[in-house]
Design a protein around this motif. Sequence first.
Motif, mmCIF file in Angstrom:
data_model
loop_
_atom_site.group_PDB
_atom_site.id
_atom_site.type_symbol
_atom_site.label_atom_id
_atom_site.label_comp_id
_atom_site.label_asym_id
_atom_site.label_seq_id
_atom_site.Cartn_x
_atom_site.Cartn_y
_atom_site.Cartn_z
ATOM 1 N N GLU A 118 -45.650 -15.673 6.241
ATOM 2 C CA GLU A 118 -45.201 -15.113 4.973
ATOM 3 C C GLU A 118 -46.079 -13.973 4.504
ATOM 4 O O GLU A 118 -45.594 -12.969 4.004
ATOM 5 N N ASP A 119 -47.404 -14.098 4.681
ATOM 6 C CA ASP A 119 -48.269 -13.051 4.163
ATOM 7 C C ASP A 119 -48.196 -11.773 4.975
ATOM 8 O O ASP A 119 -48.735 -10.746 4.595
ATOM 9 N N VAL A 167 -44.162 -9.868 3.427
ATOM 10 C CA VAL A 167 -43.716 -9.563 2.080
ATOM 11 C C VAL A 167 -44.227 -8.231 1.562
ATOM 12 O O VAL A 167 -43.736 -7.707 0.588
ATOM 13 N N GLY A 195 -34.922 -13.070 -5.673
ATOM 14 C CA GLY A 195 -35.841 -11.966 -5.437
ATOM 15 C C GLY A 195 -35.196 -10.607 -5.590
ATOM 16 O O GLY A 195 -35.889 -9.585 -5.528
ATOM 17 N N ARG A 231 -44.097 -22.633 -1.598
ATOM 18 C CA ARG A 231 -44.702 -21.836 -2.678
ATOM 19 C C ARG A 231 -45.717 -22.663 -3.469
ATOM 20 O O ARG A 231 -46.703 -22.135 -3.985
ATOM 21 N N LYS A 272 -40.104 -15.550 2.170
ATOM 22 C CA LYS A 272 -41.130 -15.577 1.136
ATOM 23 C C LYS A 272 -41.444 -17.011 0.748
ATOM 24 O O LYS A 272 -40.712 -17.639 -0.010
ATOM 25 N N CYS A 273 -42.522 -17.534 1.323
ATOM 26 C CA CYS A 273 -42.950 -18.917 1.080
ATOM 27 C C CYS A 273 -41.879 -19.920 1.471
ATOM 28 O O CYS A 273 -41.714 -20.956 0.817
ATOM 29 N N ASP A 287 -35.676 -9.645 1.115
ATOM 30 C CA ASP A 287 -36.411 -10.466 2.075
ATOM 31 C C ASP A 287 -36.101 -10.063 3.512
ATOM 32 O O ASP A 287 -35.243 -9.230 3.784
#
Length: 278
Positions: free
Chosen positions: A11-12, A15, A46, A157, A188-189, A224
Motif C-alpha cells: 500500500e505504501d 498511493v 476516495g 487501515r 489503499k489499506c 486507486d
Amino acid sequence: MNEDLLEMPLEDEIVGEEEGAPETVPVPRSLVPHLSETAVLLDIDGTLLELMPTPREVWVPPGLSKTLNRLLARTNGALALVSGRSLNDIDLIFAPEQYPAVGGHGAEMRIDPDNESVDSHAPPMDRELKRRLAAIAKLSPGILLEDKGYSLALHYRLAPHAEKAIYAAVSLIRADLPNAPIEILPGKCVCEIKHSGFTKATGVRELMTREPFKGRRPLFIGDDVTDETVFGIMPDYDGLAFSVGRRAQGVQGHFDSPSDVREFLAHLLDDERDAALP
C-alpha cells in the motif's frame, strides 16, 4: 495469475505519485464536452466520498445526491458509478437514490435503476477459498473482513502493521491453488481477492456498448490502483481520465480530494446553465 504475491506493491508504494508520472494540472472544466455528449463515470471510495477507517463508515455529503441526479438528467441517463463495491452496497450508501452502476470490479452491471435486471459477469467466489482467506483476518485485531460476493477484501487501515503479514498469508494460500482463477488487488489499506477475467475496465467497455452510453465521450474519475485499468482504456474512446489524491499515468488532470471532485461536478452543471443563458 503467475506473479508472486510477495513481489506485488504494498500500500505504501502505490498511493503516492507514480514515479515517472507526467506533471498534471488541476482539472480545467473547459476540457469537458457538453454533457449531452458525455458519459460521466465515477468511482466512489476516495473519489466521490472520503475514505473512512471502515467501509461502513462512509457517508454521502449534503448536496451530492442532488448533483448526481442533475447530472443523470443532463446526460440523459449516461452517468454511472464504477466501484469495487457490490450493487447492493452501492444502493445502501446512496439510499434512497439508485444510479446506473458497474459493481464488484466489473462483476455486475445495472444500466437502468428503475429496472431490477442486473447483468452478472462472474460467479460467486468459491466458498472454501473464501473461508481460508477470511481466516487471515484473525492475524491481528483491526483487520476487517468484507465479503462482496464476487470478491473478498481484507482492510487493514486500523492495523497498518499487519500489511506484510496479510500479503504473506494470501501468498501461501495462492501457492496452494496455482490454477485457481483468482486475482489479487492491492489497494489503499486493503488487499482484495477476486475472480480473474473481469476488471473495472471490462465493465466500462461493456457499459460503453449500451444506450445511453454508446457513442458518447467518457469522463472517468478514480483514485486507486484498480481504477488504472479504466484510465488505460480512455484513449480508445477519446475519453478523459482524472485521478484523485495522486498524479497517475495517462490522466489529463488530477484532484487533491473528493471534495474537489464534488465541487467540479457541481460546477459542470453551473457552466452548462451559464452557457444556455442569452
